[in-house]
Design a protein around this motif. Structure first.
Motif, PDB file in Angstrom:
ATOM      1  N   PRO A 145      -6.104  -5.964 -13.953  1.00 25.86           N
ATOM      2  CA  PRO A 145      -6.815  -5.593 -15.052  1.00 25.86           C
ATOM      3  C   PRO A 145      -8.288  -5.317 -14.495  1.00 25.86           C
ATOM      4  O   PRO A 145      -9.048  -4.723 -15.403  1.00 25.86           O
ATOM      5  N   THR A 146      -8.622  -5.671 -13.503  1.00 23.95           N
ATOM      6  CA  THR A 146      -9.886  -5.225 -12.887  1.00 23.95           C
ATOM      7  C   THR A 146      -9.795  -4.147 -12.157  1.00 23.95           C
ATOM      8  O   THR A 146     -11.162  -3.697 -11.563  1.00 23.95           O
ATOM      9  N   SER A 147      -8.871  -3.258 -11.840  1.00 30.41           N
ATOM     10  CA  SER A 147      -9.193  -2.203 -10.996  1.00 30.41           C
ATOM     11  C   SER A 147      -9.566  -1.231 -11.730  1.00 30.41           C
ATOM     12  O   SER A 147      -9.540  -0.893 -12.704  1.00 30.41           O
ATOM     13  N   GLN A 148     -10.325  -0.366 -10.719  1.00 27.97           N
ATOM     14  CA  GLN A 148     -11.015   0.766 -11.095  1.00 27.97           C
ATOM     15  C   GLN A 148     -10.519   2.051 -10.617  1.00 27.97           C
ATOM     16  O   GLN A 148     -11.396   2.991 -11.026  1.00 27.97           O
ATOM     17  N   ILE A 149      -9.697   1.971  -9.913  1.00 25.27           N
ATOM     18  CA  ILE A 149      -9.161   3.464  -9.492  1.00 25.27           C
ATOM     19  C   ILE A 149      -8.314   3.986 -10.506  1.00 25.27           C
ATOM     20  O   ILE A 149      -7.749   3.367 -11.432  1.00 25.27           O
ATOM     21  N   SER A 150      -7.967   5.155 -10.220  1.00 29.68           N
ATOM     22  CA  SER A 150      -7.254   6.157 -11.274  1.00 29.68           C
ATOM     23  C   SER A 150      -5.653   6.085 -11.216  1.00 29.68           C
ATOM     24  O   SER A 150      -5.017   6.923 -11.517  1.00 29.68           O
ATOM     25  N   VAL A 151      -5.239   4.793 -10.903  1.00 34.57           N
ATOM     26  CA  VAL A 151      -3.746   4.489 -11.144  1.00 34.57           C
ATOM     27  C   VAL A 151      -3.865   3.049 -11.731  1.00 34.57           C
ATOM     28  O   VAL A 151      -4.710   2.331 -11.754  1.00 34.57           O
ATOM     29  N   ALA A 152      -2.700   2.980 -12.352  1.00 34.41           N
ATOM     30  CA  ALA A 152      -2.634   1.323 -13.019  1.00 34.41           C
ATOM     31  C   ALA A 152      -1.135   0.987 -12.780  1.00 34.41           C
ATOM     32  O   ALA A 152      -0.218   1.669 -13.120  1.00 34.41           O
ATOM     33  N   ARG A 153      -1.171  -0.204 -12.248  1.00 36.67           N
ATOM     34  CA  ARG A 153       0.435  -0.850 -12.362  1.00 36.67           C
ATOM     35  C   ARG A 153       0.768  -1.815 -13.641  1.00 36.67           C
ATOM     36  O   ARG A 153      -0.324  -2.375 -13.897  1.00 36.67           O
ATOM     37  N   ILE A 154       1.885  -1.539 -14.066  1.00 35.05           N
ATOM     38  CA  ILE A 154       2.227  -2.502 -15.216  1.00 35.05           C
ATOM     39  C   ILE A 154       3.318  -3.502 -14.786  1.00 35.05           C
ATOM     40  O   ILE A 154       4.253  -3.168 -13.956  1.00 35.05           O
ATOM     41  N   GLU A 155       2.896  -4.677 -15.001  1.00 36.09           N
ATOM     42  CA  GLU A 155       3.951  -5.894 -14.481  1.00 36.09           C
ATOM     43  C   GLU A 155       5.025  -5.977 -15.548  1.00 36.09           C
ATOM     44  O   GLU A 155       4.775  -6.097 -16.830  1.00 36.09           O
ATOM     45  N   LEU A 156       6.058  -6.243 -15.235  1.00 30.16           N
ATOM     46  CA  LEU A 156       7.380  -6.349 -15.792  1.00 30.16           C
ATOM     47  C   LEU A 156       7.789  -7.906 -15.739  1.00 30.16           C
ATOM     48  O   LEU A 156       8.054  -8.251 -14.400  1.00 30.16           O
ATOM     49  N   PRO A 201      -1.765   0.569  -4.565  1.00 31.99           N
ATOM     50  CA  PRO A 201      -1.749   0.896  -6.022  1.00 31.99           C
ATOM     51  C   PRO A 201      -2.845  -0.322  -6.570  1.00 31.99           C
ATOM     52  O   PRO A 201      -2.687  -0.334  -7.836  1.00 31.99           O
ATOM     53  N   THR A 202      -3.430  -1.520  -6.133  1.00 33.41           N
ATOM     54  CA  THR A 202      -3.716  -2.564  -6.733  1.00 33.41           C
ATOM     55  C   THR A 202      -5.224  -2.212  -7.117  1.00 33.41           C
ATOM     56  O   THR A 202      -5.652  -2.905  -7.860  1.00 33.41           O
ATOM     57  N   GLY A 203      -5.936  -1.532  -6.399  1.00 34.73           N
ATOM     58  CA  GLY A 203      -7.304  -1.251  -6.830  1.00 34.73           C
ATOM     59  C   GLY A 203      -8.187  -2.313  -6.031  1.00 34.73           C
ATOM     60  O   GLY A 203      -9.211  -2.303  -6.133  1.00 34.73           O
ATOM     61  N   LEU A 204      -7.556  -3.189  -5.065  1.00 34.34           N
ATOM     62  CA  LEU A 204      -8.328  -4.131  -4.481  1.00 34.34           C
ATOM     63  C   LEU A 204      -9.407  -3.521  -3.540  1.00 34.34           C
ATOM     64  O   LEU A 204      -9.194  -2.592  -2.724  1.00 34.34           O
ATOM     65  N   VAL A 205     -10.558  -3.931  -3.665  1.00 33.13           N
ATOM     66  CA  VAL A 205     -11.773  -3.546  -2.803  1.00 33.13           C
ATOM     67  C   VAL A 205     -12.100  -4.611  -1.952  1.00 33.13           C
ATOM     68  O   VAL A 205     -12.184  -5.679  -2.243  1.00 33.13           O
ATOM     69  N   THR A 206     -12.060  -4.190  -0.512  1.00 32.75           N
ATOM     70  CA  THR A 206     -12.599  -5.209   0.509  1.00 32.75           C
ATOM     71  C   THR A 206     -14.071  -5.577   0.463  1.00 32.75           C
ATOM     72  O   THR A 206     -14.819  -4.545   0.579  1.00 32.75           O
ATOM     73  N   PRO A 207     -14.476  -6.697   0.037  1.00 28.65           N
ATOM     74  CA  PRO A 207     -16.017  -7.009   0.071  1.00 28.65           C
ATOM     75  C   PRO A 207     -16.482  -6.859   1.102  1.00 28.65           C
ATOM     76  O   PRO A 207     -16.175  -6.914   2.311  1.00 28.65           O
ATOM     77  N   THR A 232       0.889  -1.025  -0.098  1.00 28.43           N
ATOM     78  CA  THR A 232      -0.133  -0.122  -0.068  1.00 28.43           C
ATOM     79  C   THR A 232       0.791   1.070  -0.086  1.00 28.43           C
ATOM     80  O   THR A 232       2.121   1.234   0.113  1.00 28.43           O
ATOM     81  N   PHE A 233       0.351   2.362   0.096  1.00 28.07           N
ATOM     82  CA  PHE A 233       1.064   3.699  -0.091  1.00 28.07           C
ATOM     83  C   PHE A 233       2.016   3.787   0.990  1.00 28.07           C
ATOM     84  O   PHE A 233       1.609   3.892   1.968  1.00 28.07           O
ATOM     85  N   ASP A 234       3.146   4.069   0.763  1.00 24.05           N
ATOM     86  CA  ASP A 234       4.079   3.823   1.863  1.00 24.05           C
ATOM     87  C   ASP A 234       4.422   5.152   2.991  1.00 24.05           C
ATOM     88  O   ASP A 234       4.719   4.895   3.961  1.00 24.05           O
TER      89      ASP A 234
END
Length: 376
Positions: free
Chosen positions: A297-308, A156-162, A112-114
Motif C-alpha cells: 500500500p505504500t509503494s510509489q512506483i507505477s505498478v501495483a501487486r494485488i494480494e490473493l 514489483p514491491t516498490g521497496l526503496v532502500t533507505p 525482483t524482475f526475473d
C-alpha cells in the motif's frame, strides 16, 4: 530457475495481441503525451539536424547531466567516461553480467524482475537470493558472495532502500571486497529513492555499478536510454563488454532525454505522479469490492501487486482467466525467481496507463476473481 514463461514473454504477448486486449503488463509508460511532452516530440526533426551539427560527446554529456540532476544524482561521474549510454537498461544489465567473472556468486534481491536473474544465469553466474527483510534488517551476505544486486526501488514491491541502509551495505561491501550493483530503473518515479546514491557509495569506498533508465518515465515508444555507470575502483572489463554490444546510443534519443528531463523538473514529475496515484486508487477501490487489497500500500512506483487470499484462486489461474477476458496482467511467480511458489498469491498490474484502461481492467479483475471464487 522456474520453467514458467518469463515475464518479458508475457509482456510481448500483451504488446502483440491481435485482438487488442488491454495491456497492464510492462512497467513502461504507455500513456498519451502531455501537452508539454507533445511539444518536445514535435521538435525531433530539429534534433536530427542538431545531431549532425554537434559532437556526440557534447550531446551525451548534456543528456547525462540533465537527466541525472533531474533525479537527484548530482555526484554521478558525468564527463569522466564512466557512464555509458545503452539502448535499454536490459542491455546494460547483460553487459554487467558479461563483465563479471564466470562463476561469481551473486546475491540478488528477491523477489525482483526475473530477467535480471535470467541474464546472470545465462552468463554463467551463481545466484543466491537476498530477501527484502534481510535488506531492511541490514543482514548483508558475506563471502563467497562477490557481488550484491539491489533493485532501487524494487519491482514489483516498490521497496526503496533507505539511505542509511545503502551506506551500511556499501561499507560492508568495501570491507569484504564485494561489488554493489544497483538497478535504479524506477528511481525517477520516486522522490524517496532520489537521494544521491553515488555520493553514498563513493564515501564508503565501495566498488559499484549503477544502471539508470528513462523508459519508465515517459511515453516515448521505446525511444529510451539505459545508463551504465561504474566506480573508479572497478577493475571489471565493462568497456570491453559494452564494445561487444553496441557502438553508441542515438544522439537524437539523447537530445529527447535532455528535453524530457528538463520538463520532468518543471511539472512533468508531478503530472505523472498524480495520474499514477489516481490509477492506484481506482485499482484499490475496484478490488476492495471483492475483499482483495494491495500487497504494497505504500509503494510509489507505477505498478501495483494485488494480494490473493490462500483460500481462493491463485495468480496463475487468475492470469489465465484475465486473458480469456481480454486483459493482460502479470502473475508474480516469475518475480520470485528462486521460489516461484512464493509468488502465487500475488498478481501485478501496471498503473502507467490511461485512467479508463486501468479502471476497466481493475473492474474486470474483480469480476473474474469473484466468479472464479464462486466456482471453486
Amino acid at each position: 530457475m522456474s520453467e514458467l514463461a518469463n515475464l518479458t514473454t508475457m509482456e510481448v504477448d500483451a504488446l502483440t495481441d491481435l485482438d487488442g486486449g488491454l495491456n497492464l503488463t510492462d512497467g513502461h509508460a504507455r500513456l498519451l503525451l502531455s501537452e508539454e511532452q507533445a511539444t518536445i516530440v514535435a521538435q525531433i526533426p530539429d534534433m536530427f539536424v542538431e545531431a549532425t551539427r554537434r559532437s556526440f560527446p557534447s550531446i551525451e554529456t548534456e543528456a547525462h547531466t540533465t537527466f541525472l540532476a533531474a533525479i537527484g544524482q548530482h555526484s554521478a561521474p558525468v564527463g569522466t567516461g564512466r557512464i555509458l549510454s545503452c539502448y535499454s537498461s536490459t542491455l546494460a544489465t547483460d553487459i554487467v553480467a558479461r563483465a563479471l567473472p564466470a562463476g561469481t556468486t551473486v546475491a540478488l534481491l528477491h523477489p525482483t524482475f526475473d530477467n535480471i536473474a535470467d541474464l546472470f544465469v545465462t552468463r554463467g553466474l551463481n545466484l543466491v537470493p537476498m530477501s527484502e527483510s534481510a535488506l531492511l534488517d541490514q543482514d548483508w551476505p558475506g563471502p563467497p558472495v562477490g557481488a550484491i544486486v539491489v533493485t532501487h526501488p524494487n519491482n514489483p514491491t516498490g521497496l526503496v532502500t533507505p539511505e542509511g541502509h545503502l551506506r551500511s551495505l556499501a561499507e560492508h561491501a568495501a570491507r569484504h571486497g564485494q561489488t554493489i550493483i544497483i538497478d535504479a530503473s524506477f528511481r525517477g518515479q520516486v522522490r524517496d529513492a532520489q537521494y544521491d546514491s553515488y555520493a553514498v557509495l563513493d564515501a564508503a569506498g565501495a566498488d559499484w555499478i549503477t544502471i539508470e533508465d528513462t523508459g519508465k518515465l515517459w511515453p516515448t515508444h521505446e525511444l529510451k536510454i539505459g545508463l551504465l555507470a561504474y566506480s573508479e575502483r572497478t577493475r571489471l572489463p565493462i568497456e570491453r563488454a559494452f564494445s561487444e554490444s553496441l557502438l553508441a546510443a542515438s544522439p537524437v534519443v539523447l537530445q529527447l532525454v535532455t528535453a524530457l528531463a528538463t520538463d520532468w523538473v518543471n511539472g512533468g514529475y508531478d503530472r505523472a505522479r498524480a495520474l499514477v496515484e489516481r490509477n492506484r486508487r481506482t485499482v484499490r477501490e475496484a478490488i476492495g469490492t471483492v475483499g482483495l487489497r494491495l500487497a504494497d500500500p505504500t509503494s510509489q512506483i507505477s505498478v501495483a501487486r494485488i494480494e490473493l487470499p490462500p483460500n481462493g484462486p491463485d495468480s496463475s489461474l487468475l492470469y489465465k482467466e484475465m486473458l480469456v477476458r481480454g486483459v493482460h496482467v502479470l502473475p508474480c511467480a516469475p518475480f520470485h525467481w528462486a521460489d516461484p511458489a512464493g509468488g502465487l498469491p500475488f498478481i501485478r498490474v501496471s498503473l502507467a496507463r490511461p485512467f479508463d484502461t486501468v479502471r476497466t481492467a481493475a473492474r474486470t479483475l474483480a469480476q473474474a476473481y469473484r466468479e472464479l471464487s464462486a466456482a471453486s
